[in-house]
Design a protein around this motif. Structure first.
Motif, short mmCIF file in Angstrom:
data_model
loop_
_atom_site.label_atom_id
_atom_site.label_comp_id
_atom_site.label_asym_id
_atom_site.label_seq_id
_atom_site.Cartn_x
_atom_site.Cartn_y
_atom_site.Cartn_z
N PHE A 17 -5.58 6.56 -2.07
CA PHE A 17 -5.25 4.99 -2.02
C PHE A 17 -6.73 4.35 -2.05
N ASN A 18 -7.59 4.65 -2.52
CA ASN A 18 -9.11 4.63 -2.45
C ASN A 18 -9.51 3.79 -3.61
N GLY A 19 -9.80 2.49 -3.64
CA GLY A 19 -10.78 2.22 -4.66
C GLY A 19 -9.81 0.36 -5.02
N ARG A 20 -9.37 0.13 -6.74
CA ARG A 20 -8.46 -1.17 -7.09
C ARG A 20 -7.75 -0.21 -8.27
N ALA A 21 -7.04 -0.73 -8.20
CA ALA A 21 -6.03 -1.08 -9.36
C ALA A 21 -6.34 -2.64 -10.09
N SER A 22 -6.04 -2.62 -11.46
CA SER A 22 -5.77 -4.00 -12.47
C SER A 22 -4.39 -3.95 -12.15
N ARG A 23 -4.00 -5.54 -12.59
CA ARG A 23 -2.95 -6.03 -12.59
C ARG A 23 -2.04 -5.59 -13.76
N SER A 24 -2.43 -4.80 -14.55
CA SER A 24 -1.87 -4.13 -16.15
C SER A 24 -1.07 -2.98 -15.43
N PHE A 26 -0.64 -1.80 -12.19
CA PHE A 26 0.07 -1.80 -11.82
C PHE A 26 1.99 -2.07 -12.36
N TRP A 27 1.74 -3.33 -13.25
CA TRP A 27 2.58 -3.71 -13.67
C TRP A 27 3.55 -2.52 -14.44
N TRP A 28 2.54 -2.13 -15.72
CA TRP A 28 3.29 -1.03 -16.41
C TRP A 28 3.67 0.15 -15.36
N PHE A 29 2.81 0.85 -14.44
CA PHE A 29 3.59 1.38 -13.37
C PHE A 29 5.66 1.58 -12.51
N ALA A 30 5.18 -0.19 -12.14
CA ALA A 30 6.03 -0.43 -11.84
C ALA A 30 7.66 -0.33 -13.48
N LEU A 31 6.89 -0.84 -14.42
CA LEU A 31 7.88 -0.15 -15.42
C LEU A 31 8.05 0.42 -15.75
N ARG A 67 -3.57 0.47 -4.13
CA ARG A 67 -5.12 0.21 -4.91
C ARG A 67 -5.03 -1.52 -5.84
N ARG A 68 -3.48 -2.01 -5.39
CA ARG A 68 -3.74 -3.32 -6.03
C ARG A 68 -4.53 -4.14 -5.29
N LEU A 69 -3.77 -4.74 -4.52
CA LEU A 69 -3.85 -4.99 -3.20
C LEU A 69 -5.48 -5.85 -2.80
N HIS A 70 -6.20 -4.07 -2.43
CA HIS A 70 -7.70 -4.27 -2.84
C HIS A 70 -8.00 -5.32 -3.89
N ASP A 71 -7.41 -4.80 -4.99
CA ASP A 71 -8.06 -5.54 -5.90
C ASP A 71 -8.26 -7.29 -5.99
N THR A 72 -7.24 -7.69 -5.00
CA THR A 72 -7.13 -8.67 -4.80
C THR A 72 -7.84 -8.91 -3.12
N ASN A 73 -8.99 -8.00 -2.96
CA ASN A 73 -9.81 -8.09 -1.97
C ASN A 73 -8.28 -8.16 -0.43
N ARG A 74 -7.65 -7.85 0.11
CA ARG A 74 -6.62 -7.01 0.74
C ARG A 74 -5.89 -5.95 0.81
N SER A 75 -6.17 -5.34 2.55
CA SER A 75 -5.71 -4.30 3.34
C SER A 75 -4.51 -3.64 2.00
N GLY A 76 -4.41 -2.55 1.93
CA GLY A 76 -3.34 -1.85 1.51
C GLY A 76 -1.87 -1.76 2.47
N ILE A 94 2.93 -12.48 -5.59
CA ILE A 94 2.31 -13.69 -5.17
C ILE A 94 1.06 -12.75 -5.59
N TRP A 95 0.98 -12.05 -4.42
CA TRP A 95 -0.92 -11.36 -4.47
C TRP A 95 -0.59 -9.72 -6.07
N ASP A 96 0.90 -9.66 -6.33
CA ASP A 96 0.41 -8.85 -7.20
C ASP A 96 0.12 -9.53 -8.52
#
Length: 111
Positions: A17-24, A26-31, A67-76, A94-96
């Motif tokens: 749950f640490n670090g950051r995840a790019s938008r792609s 996150f969305w590729w894994f969701a798909l 990690r995606r929320l962390h990438d936008t500087n928000r808490s998980g 919106i945040w994702d």
């Protein structure tokens, strides 16, 4: 990031749950989780296989979401907004889709 890379990274960081995840990522894994669940529902109408798959991917889905929320500087912890119908969902979507925070933030991992 490609579809396969995203899936590999998300499973390699199964409960990270640490670090950051790019938008792609996150969305590729969701798909991926959506497509596999849909295919398993078609194969097994009772939903047993799809339920087991969803249970197996729950932790990595929560981890990549944090990690995606962390990438936008928000808490998980903001993922708890999924429990607030419609309004919480809108905020999270919106945040994702928001661009990454290019600057270093409090969630960057130490090198």
């Amino acid at each position: 990031m490609t579809f396969a890379e995203s899936i590999r990274i998300c499973f390699n960081k199964y409960a990270d749950f640490n670090g950051r995840a790019s938008r792609s990522e996150f969305w590729w894994f969701a798909l991926f989780t959506f497509l596999v669940s849909a295919a398993l529902n078609i194969i097994n109408r009772s939903g047993t296989l799809s339920g087991l798959f969803s249970l197996a991917t729950l932790i990595p889905s929560l981890a990549v979401g944090a990690r995606r929320l962390h990438d936008t500087n928000r808490s998980g912890w903001l993922q708890l907004l999924w429990f607030i119908p419609i309004i919480g969902w809108i905020f999270l979507l919106i945040w994702d889709v928001q661009d990454s925070d290019k600057e270093a933030n409090r969630f960057d991992t130490a090198a």
